[in-house]
Design a protein around this motif. Structure first.
Motif, PDB file in Angstrom:
ATOM      1  N   ILE A  13      -7.354  -2.328   2.674  1.00  0.00           N
ATOM      2  CA  ILE A  13      -6.833  -2.872   1.423  1.00  0.00           C
ATOM      3  C   ILE A  13      -6.789  -4.393   1.539  1.00  0.00           C
ATOM      4  CG2 ILE A  13      -4.814  -3.043  -0.098  1.00  0.00           C
ATOM      5  CD1 ILE A  13      -4.109  -0.181   0.641  1.00  0.00           C
ATOM      6  N   MET A  14      -7.160  -5.081   0.462  1.00  0.00           N
ATOM      7  CA  MET A  14      -7.068  -6.548   0.424  1.00  0.00           C
ATOM      8  C   MET A  14      -6.585  -6.984  -0.945  1.00  0.00           C
ATOM      9  SD  MET A  14     -11.100  -7.618   0.215  1.00  0.00           S
ATOM     10  CE  MET A  14     -12.240  -6.804  -0.914  1.00  0.00           C
ATOM     11  N   ASP A  15      -6.124  -8.220  -1.044  1.00  0.00           N
ATOM     12  CA  ASP A  15      -5.811  -8.803  -2.341  1.00  0.00           C
ATOM     13  C   ASP A  15      -7.097  -8.978  -3.133  1.00  0.00           C
ATOM     14  OD1 ASP A  15      -3.222  -8.928  -1.455  1.00  0.00           O
ATOM     15  OD2 ASP A  15      -3.265 -11.079  -1.027  1.00  0.00           O
ATOM     16  N   ARG A  16      -6.995  -9.121  -4.420  1.00  0.00           N
ATOM     17  CA  ARG A  16      -8.191  -9.196  -5.274  1.00  0.00           C
ATOM     18  C   ARG A  16      -9.035 -10.434  -5.000  1.00  0.00           C
ATOM     19  NH1 ARG A  16      -7.248  -9.097 -11.299  1.00  0.00           N
ATOM     20  NH2 ARG A  16      -9.317 -10.017 -11.325  1.00  0.00           N
ATOM     21  N   ASP A  17      -8.460 -11.425  -4.287  1.00  0.00           N
ATOM     22  CA  ASP A  17      -9.234 -12.605  -3.916  1.00  0.00           C
ATOM     23  C   ASP A  17      -9.823 -12.502  -2.511  1.00  0.00           C
ATOM     24  OD1 ASP A  17      -6.988 -12.861  -2.354  1.00  0.00           O
ATOM     25  OD2 ASP A  17      -6.343 -14.781  -3.194  1.00  0.00           O
ATOM     26  N   GLY A  18      -9.685 -11.327  -1.872  1.00  0.00           N
ATOM     27  CA  GLY A  18     -10.255 -11.117  -0.550  1.00  0.00           C
ATOM     28  C   GLY A  18      -9.319 -11.454   0.601  1.00  0.00           C
ATOM     29  N   LYS A  19      -8.115 -11.913   0.306  1.00  0.00           N
ATOM     30  CA  LYS A  19      -7.175 -12.299   1.349  1.00  0.00           C
ATOM     31  C   LYS A  19      -6.293 -11.123   1.764  1.00  0.00           C
ATOM     32  CE  LYS A  19      -6.975 -17.113  -0.206  1.00  0.00           C
ATOM     33  NZ  LYS A  19      -6.107 -18.203  -0.712  1.00  0.00           N
ATOM     34  N   ASN A  20      -5.608 -11.293   2.897  1.00  0.00           N
ATOM     35  CA  ASN A  20      -4.628 -10.312   3.393  1.00  0.00           C
ATOM     36  C   ASN A  20      -5.231  -8.915   3.573  1.00  0.00           C
ATOM     37  OD1 ASN A  20      -2.452 -12.231   3.374  1.00  0.00           O
ATOM     38  ND2 ASN A  20      -2.344 -11.966   1.146  1.00  0.00           N
ATOM     39  N   ILE A  21      -6.356  -8.840   4.280  1.00  0.00           N
ATOM     40  CA  ILE A  21      -6.997  -7.549   4.565  1.00  0.00           C
ATOM     41  C   ILE A  21      -6.171  -6.791   5.599  1.00  0.00           C
ATOM     42  CG2 ILE A  21      -9.040  -6.412   5.514  1.00  0.00           C
ATOM     43  CD1 ILE A  21     -10.703  -8.720   4.444  1.00  0.00           C
ATOM     44  N   ARG A  22      -5.901  -5.532   5.334  1.00  0.00           N
ATOM     45  CA  ARG A  22      -5.186  -4.693   6.301  1.00  0.00           C
ATOM     46  C   ARG A  22      -5.797  -3.294   6.321  1.00  0.00           C
ATOM     47  NH1 ARG A  22      -1.564  -1.276   3.668  1.00  0.00           N
ATOM     48  NH2 ARG A  22      -1.043  -1.849   1.511  1.00  0.00           N
ATOM     49  N   GLN A  23      -5.698  -2.669   7.464  1.00  0.00           N
ATOM     50  CA  GLN A  23      -6.264  -1.333   7.641  1.00  0.00           C
ATOM     51  C   GLN A  23      -5.296  -0.272   7.134  1.00  0.00           C
ATOM     52  OE1 GLN A  23      -7.688  -0.651  11.593  1.00  0.00           O
ATOM     53  NE2 GLN A  23      -8.269   1.479  11.219  1.00  0.00           N
ATOM     54  N   LEU A  24      -5.799   0.678   6.348  1.00  0.00           N
ATOM     55  CA  LEU A  24      -4.969   1.756   5.825  1.00  0.00           C
ATOM     56  C   LEU A  24      -5.077   3.019   6.668  1.00  0.00           C
ATOM     57  CD1 LEU A  24      -3.130   2.869   3.557  1.00  0.00           C
ATOM     58  CD2 LEU A  24      -5.220   3.566   2.366  1.00  0.00           C
ATOM     59  N   THR A  25      -6.301   3.444   6.991  1.00  0.00           N
ATOM     60  CA  THR A  25      -6.491   4.673   7.761  1.00  0.00           C
ATOM     61  C   THR A  25      -6.888   4.329   9.193  1.00  0.00           C
ATOM     62  OG1 THR A  25      -8.831   4.855   7.136  1.00  0.00           O
ATOM     63  CG2 THR A  25      -7.220   5.950   5.715  1.00  0.00           C
ATOM     64  N   ASN A  26      -6.367   5.112  10.121  1.00  0.00           N
ATOM     65  CA  ASN A  26      -6.694   4.912  11.537  1.00  0.00           C
ATOM     66  C   ASN A  26      -6.442   6.221  12.273  1.00  0.00           C
ATOM     67  OD1 ASN A  26      -7.349   3.837  14.014  1.00  0.00           O
ATOM     68  ND2 ASN A  26      -5.387   2.811  14.296  1.00  0.00           N
ATOM     69  N   PHE A  27      -7.306   7.197  12.016  1.00  0.00           N
ATOM     70  CA  PHE A  27      -7.155   8.518  12.606  1.00  0.00           C
ATOM     71  C   PHE A  27      -8.232   8.711  13.669  1.00  0.00           C
ATOM     72  CE2 PHE A  27      -6.312   8.965   7.920  1.00  0.00           C
ATOM     73  CZ  PHE A  27      -4.966   8.681   8.025  1.00  0.00           C
ATOM     74  N   PRO A  28      -7.876   9.075  14.895  1.00  0.00           N
ATOM     75  CA  PRO A  28      -8.858   9.195  15.985  1.00  0.00           C
ATOM     76  C   PRO A  28      -9.978  10.183  15.640  1.00  0.00           C
ATOM     77  CG  PRO A  28      -6.615   9.303  16.829  1.00  0.00           C
ATOM     78  CD  PRO A  28      -6.507   9.381  15.340  1.00  0.00           C
ATOM     79  N   ASN A  29     -11.206   9.778  15.936  1.00  0.00           N
ATOM     80  CA  ASN A  29     -12.371  10.655  15.799  1.00  0.00           C
ATOM     81  C   ASN A  29     -12.564  11.182  14.379  1.00  0.00           C
ATOM     82  OD1 ASN A  29     -12.784  10.473  18.673  1.00  0.00           O
ATOM     83  ND2 ASN A  29     -11.139  11.987  18.918  1.00  0.00           N
ATOM     84  N   SER A  30     -12.212  10.382  13.396  1.00  0.00           N
ATOM     85  CA  SER A  30     -12.367  10.830  12.016  1.00  0.00           C
ATOM     86  C   SER A  30     -12.837   9.684  11.135  1.00  0.00           C
ATOM     87  CB  SER A  30     -11.043  11.371  11.467  1.00  0.00           C
ATOM     88  OG  SER A  30     -11.162  11.651  10.089  1.00  0.00           O
ATOM     89  N   ASP A  31     -13.922   9.898  10.397  1.00  0.00           N
ATOM     90  CA  ASP A  31     -14.345   8.955   9.370  1.00  0.00           C
ATOM     91  C   ASP A  31     -13.545   9.204   8.105  1.00  0.00           C
ATOM     92  OD1 ASP A  31     -16.231   7.549  10.850  1.00  0.00           O
ATOM     93  OD2 ASP A  31     -17.849   8.933  10.344  1.00  0.00           O
ATOM     94  N   ASN A  32     -13.340   8.140   7.332  1.00  0.00           N
ATOM     95  CA  ASN A  32     -12.602   8.211   6.070  1.00  0.00           C
ATOM     96  C   ASN A  32     -13.362   7.383   5.039  1.00  0.00           C
ATOM     97  OD1 ASN A  32      -9.951   9.420   7.288  1.00  0.00           O
ATOM     98  ND2 ASN A  32     -10.449   7.670   8.572  1.00  0.00           N
ATOM     99  N   LYS A  33     -13.596   7.929   3.864  1.00  0.00           N
ATOM    100  CA  LYS A  33     -14.478   7.260   2.917  1.00  0.00           C
ATOM    101  C   LYS A  33     -14.109   7.637   1.474  1.00  0.00           C
ATOM    102  CE  LYS A  33     -17.984  10.927   3.165  1.00  0.00           C
ATOM    103  NZ  LYS A  33     -19.418  11.250   3.363  1.00  0.00           N
TER     104      LYS A  33
END
Length: 298
Positions: A274-294
């Motif tokens: 997730i990021m702000d609409r201007d591209g700033k403050n990017i942070r990770q939402l999903t972080n599950f071992p051995n799993s893709d998320n899309k």
């Protein structure tokens, strides 16, 4: 044990109990801001839901099929999704999944109209080893489907404008040297008049209309790797939001238009950020071992 644990596959509930749990608990979940996405957490592609702060992870589908491309209805009471068998299903919150049985074969990428009465989707065909796709609209009241765009090549990634008058989509064809060229176009639903929005001899994919109807987010490899951009509804004021050598794609706006959710391989696998609409403050939402998320939808 919280609701996320209760609904996950790790808990071996009887098959009859799981649908009852969904029916009883889903109406009480806070859905106004939740993000739905496709994940391989359970070792099968299923539809999951999570809050923007990463809490309350909930599995929504439990099927031997692969479920993908989830899409919220505008009132956030229903979710449409596609399966690996080319079907489109709808889950009504507090109800059971229902298949749209009147659609053509090989369907994918459902997206709701703003009034919730129609779904735009893609139907693929394969002839002599060549893939083609057209864009269709399903009328949920009349229970029938009609073809909106039929052109050579691939037409995909449809998204409805917030006022319901236009659909933005990707059209693909072979360019010089058999390079894949993908452009973003807009079609007026009533007049069927089409116009180009982004055309730069690159791959431009997965457009998503902002809630105010003024901007469109999309992914493009115009710089050599896939990045996230926004452009206004007239095809002007292009802005690049991500600058990373990883694959960044599938942007979707938050309901209030202040943030953008997207998929990236910057962790070494597909994860949602997730990021702000201007591209700033990017942070990770999903972080599950051995799993893709899309394929998030917000």
């Amino acid at each position: 044990m919280n609701l996320s644990q209760m609904l996950s596959k790790e808990v071996r509930w009887p098959k009859v109990v799981l649908p009852l749990l969904l029916i009883c608990f889903l109406p009480y979940l806070s859905l106004a801001e939740n993000i739905i996405f496709s994940s391989y957490i359970s070792k099968n592609w299923e539809i999951w839901m999570i809050e923007p702060d990463g809490t309350n992870l909930t599995q929504l589908t439990h099927s031997p099929q692969e479920e993908k491309s989830p899409a919220w209805s505008s009132d956030r009471k229903k979710i449409a999704y596609a399966t690996n068998e080319g079907e489109i299903w709808i889950i009504e919150i507090g109800g059971e999944p229902k298949k749209l049985s009147y659609l053509p074969k090989n369907c994918a990428q459902p997206t709701w109209s703003p009034d919730g009465e129609k779904i735009v989707f893609v139907s693929y065909s394969f002839e002599k080893g060549i893939e083609n796709s057209d864009i269709w609209i399903a009328d949920l009241t009349e229970q029938k489907a009609f073809k909106l765009i039929e052109l050579p090549g691939t037409q995909k990634d449809p998204d409805w404008s917030p006022d319901g008058n236009f659909i933005v989509y990707t059209t693909g064809y072979c360019g010089p040297g058999r390079r894949l060229i993908e452009e973003i176009w807009v079609i007026d639903i009533k007049s069927k008049v089409k116009r180009p929005l982004v055309s730069n001899r690159a791959c431009n994919i997965e457009p998503d209309w902002s809630p105010d109807g003024e901007w469109i987010a999309f992914a493009s490899d115009k710089t050599g790797d896939m990045e996230i951009y926004i452009v206004d509804k007239y095809g002007k004021n292009l802005r690049q939001l991500t600058h990373n050598k990883a694959y960044d794609a599938h942007p979707v706006w938050s309901p209030d238009g202040s943030k953008i959710c997207f998929v990236s391989t910057r962790t070494g696998k597909l994860d949602i950020f997730i990021m702000d609409r201007d591209g700033k403050n990017i942070r990770q939402l999903t972080n599950f071992p051995n799993s893709d998320n899309k394929e998030p939808d917000w």
